[in-house]
Design a protein around this motif. Structure first.
Motif, PDB file in Angstrom:
ATOM      1  N   UNK A  45     -12.209   9.023  12.244  1.00 56.12           N
ATOM      2  CA  UNK A  45     -11.978   8.149  11.094  1.00 56.12           C
ATOM      3  C   UNK A  45     -10.848   7.238  11.513  1.00 56.12           C
ATOM      4  N   UNK A  46     -11.050   5.931  11.381  1.00 59.39           N
ATOM      5  CA  UNK A  46     -10.035   4.947  11.753  1.00 59.39           C
ATOM      6  C   UNK A  46      -9.444   4.375  10.468  1.00 59.39           C
ATOM      7  N   UNK A  47      -8.110   4.433  10.368  1.00 56.55           N
ATOM      8  CA  UNK A  47      -7.421   3.954   9.168  1.00 56.55           C
ATOM      9  C   UNK A  47      -6.427   2.861   9.535  1.00 56.55           C
ATOM     10  N   UNK A  48      -6.349   1.870   8.668  1.00 56.95           N
ATOM     11  CA  UNK A  48      -5.327   0.824   8.776  1.00 56.95           C
ATOM     12  C   UNK A  48      -4.312   1.092   7.680  1.00 56.95           C
ATOM     13  N   UNK A  49      -3.043   1.187   8.076  1.00 56.97           N
ATOM     14  CA  UNK A  49      -1.983   1.528   7.137  1.00 56.97           C
ATOM     15  C   UNK A  49      -0.917   0.426   7.183  1.00 56.97           C
ATOM     16  N   UNK A  50      -1.013  -0.554   6.280  1.00 58.15           N
ATOM     17  CA  UNK A  50      -0.018  -1.630   6.270  1.00 58.15           C
ATOM     18  C   UNK A  50       1.354  -1.082   5.891  1.00 58.15           C
ATOM     19  N   UNK A  51       2.357  -1.489   6.610  1.00 60.78           N
ATOM     20  CA  UNK A  51       3.725  -1.064   6.327  1.00 60.78           C
ATOM     21  C   UNK A  51       4.624  -2.287   6.348  1.00 60.78           C
ATOM     22  N   UNK A  52       5.626  -2.260   5.536  1.00 55.71           N
ATOM     23  CA  UNK A  52       6.567  -3.369   5.478  1.00 55.71           C
ATOM     24  C   UNK A  52       7.976  -2.816   5.573  1.00 55.71           C
ATOM     25  N   UNK A  53       8.760  -3.388   6.426  1.00 54.46           N
ATOM     26  CA  UNK A  53      10.149  -2.923   6.566  1.00 54.46           C
ATOM     27  C   UNK A  53      10.904  -3.165   5.260  1.00 54.46           C
ATOM     28  N   UNK A  54      11.627  -2.141   4.839  1.00 49.66           N
ATOM     29  CA  UNK A  54      12.469  -2.280   3.659  1.00 49.66           C
ATOM     30  C   UNK A  54      11.740  -2.185   2.329  1.00 49.66           C
ATOM     31  N   UNK A  55      10.489  -1.761   2.321  1.00 52.03           N
ATOM     32  CA  UNK A  55       9.790  -1.637   1.046  1.00 52.03           C
ATOM     33  C   UNK A  55       8.316  -1.355   1.223  1.00 52.03           C
ATOM     34  N   UNK A  56       7.670  -1.163   0.088  1.00 51.22           N
ATOM     35  CA  UNK A  56       6.238  -0.849   0.107  1.00 51.22           C
ATOM     36  C   UNK A  56       5.415  -2.110   0.344  1.00 51.22           C
ATOM     37  N   UNK A  57       4.295  -1.938   0.997  1.00 46.00           N
ATOM     38  CA  UNK A  57       3.365  -3.036   1.221  1.00 46.00           C
ATOM     39  C   UNK A  57       2.526  -3.237  -0.033  1.00 46.00           C
ATOM     40  N   UNK A  58       2.064  -4.463  -0.246  1.00 43.02           N
ATOM     41  CA  UNK A  58       1.193  -4.715  -1.392  1.00 43.02           C
ATOM     42  C   UNK A  58      -0.253  -4.313  -1.104  1.00 43.02           C
ATOM     43  N   UNK A  59      -0.534  -3.928   0.139  1.00 46.61           N
ATOM     44  CA  UNK A  59      -1.867  -3.489   0.537  1.00 46.61           C
ATOM     45  C   UNK A  59      -1.879  -1.974   0.683  1.00 46.61           C
ATOM     46  N   UNK A  60      -3.021  -1.362   0.429  1.00 46.22           N
ATOM     47  CA  UNK A  60      -3.155   0.083   0.556  1.00 46.22           C
ATOM     48  C   UNK A  60      -3.827   0.477   1.860  1.00 46.22           C
ATOM     49  N   UNK A  61      -3.831   1.774   2.123  1.00 51.97           N
ATOM     50  CA  UNK A  61      -4.484   2.335   3.303  1.00 51.97           C
ATOM     51  C   UNK A  61      -5.995   2.151   3.171  1.00 51.97           C
ATOM     52  N   UNK A  62      -6.636   1.739   4.263  1.00 52.17           N
ATOM     53  CA  UNK A  62      -8.096   1.577   4.284  1.00 52.17           C
ATOM     54  C   UNK A  62      -8.650   2.343   5.472  1.00 52.17           C
ATOM     55  N   UNK A  63      -9.733   3.110   5.250  1.00 56.81           N
ATOM     56  CA  UNK A  63     -10.312   3.945   6.309  1.00 56.81           C
ATOM     57  C   UNK A  63     -11.815   3.732   6.417  1.00 56.81           C
ATOM     58  N   UNK A  64     -12.315   3.957   7.635  1.00 54.01           N
ATOM     59  CA  UNK A  64     -13.758   3.990   7.864  1.00 54.01           C
ATOM     60  C   UNK A  64     -14.073   5.143   8.805  1.00 54.01           C
ATOM     61  N   UNK A  65     -14.970   6.069   8.507  1.00 54.45           N
ATOM     62  CA  UNK A  65     -15.576   6.151   7.184  1.00 54.45           C
ATOM     63  C   UNK A  65     -14.525   6.491   6.133  1.00 54.45           C
ATOM     64  N   UNK A  66     -14.837   6.175   4.895  1.00 54.87           N
ATOM     65  CA  UNK A  66     -13.905   6.360   3.776  1.00 54.87           C
ATOM     66  C   UNK A  66     -13.478   7.810   3.575  1.00 54.87           C
ATOM     67  N   UNK A  67     -12.515   7.997   2.719  1.00 55.88           N
ATOM     68  CA  UNK A  67     -11.956   9.321   2.452  1.00 55.88           C
ATOM     69  C   UNK A  67     -13.037  10.313   2.041  1.00 55.88           C
ATOM     70  N   UNK A  68     -13.925   9.927   1.134  1.00 51.07           N
ATOM     71  CA  UNK A  68     -14.925  10.882   0.645  1.00 51.07           C
ATOM     72  C   UNK A  68     -15.980  11.204   1.699  1.00 51.07           C
ATOM     73  N   UNK A  69     -16.264  10.244   2.600  1.00 56.35           N
ATOM     74  CA  UNK A  69     -17.280  10.476   3.624  1.00 56.35           C
ATOM     75  C   UNK A  69     -16.768  11.373   4.743  1.00 56.35           C
ATOM     76  N   UNK A  70     -15.449  11.412   4.950  1.00 52.62           N
ATOM     77  CA  UNK A  70     -14.886  12.144   6.078  1.00 52.62           C
ATOM     78  C   UNK A  70     -14.662  13.619   5.778  1.00 52.62           C
ATOM     79  N   UNK A  71     -14.485  13.963   4.539  1.00 52.72           N
ATOM     80  CA  UNK A  71     -14.134  15.340   4.209  1.00 52.72           C
ATOM     81  C   UNK A  71     -15.297  16.075   3.637  1.00 52.72           C
TER      82      UNK A  71
END
Length: 71
Positions: A45-71
């Protein structure tokens, strides 16, 4: 998008099957590109996790296959 952490997680480990293998991760370059080296053969499962120095990113974690498909 530059500076996004990309993680490859072995599906077998997420499903609780087999011997756990190490996850691999890398950060995208200034063009938003990345390469993950040293992955053993298998399903991931490949996930992209946006991070921003000094605070939260406005984007969320995205995965393929998705969370429900992987577990």
């Amino acid at each position: 998008m530059a500076g996004v952490r990309v993680v490859a997680e072995p599906l077998e480990h997420l499903e609780g099957v087999g011997t756990p293998r190490a996850s691999r991760q890398h950060v995208t370059d200034d063009r938003g590109l990345f390469r993950l080296f040293g992955l053993a053969a298998g399903r991931y499962r490949v996930c992209a996790v946006p991070e921003r120095r000094g605070g939260a990113s406005m984007y969320g974690k995205a995965c393929h296959p998705g969370e429900s498909a992987a577990v």
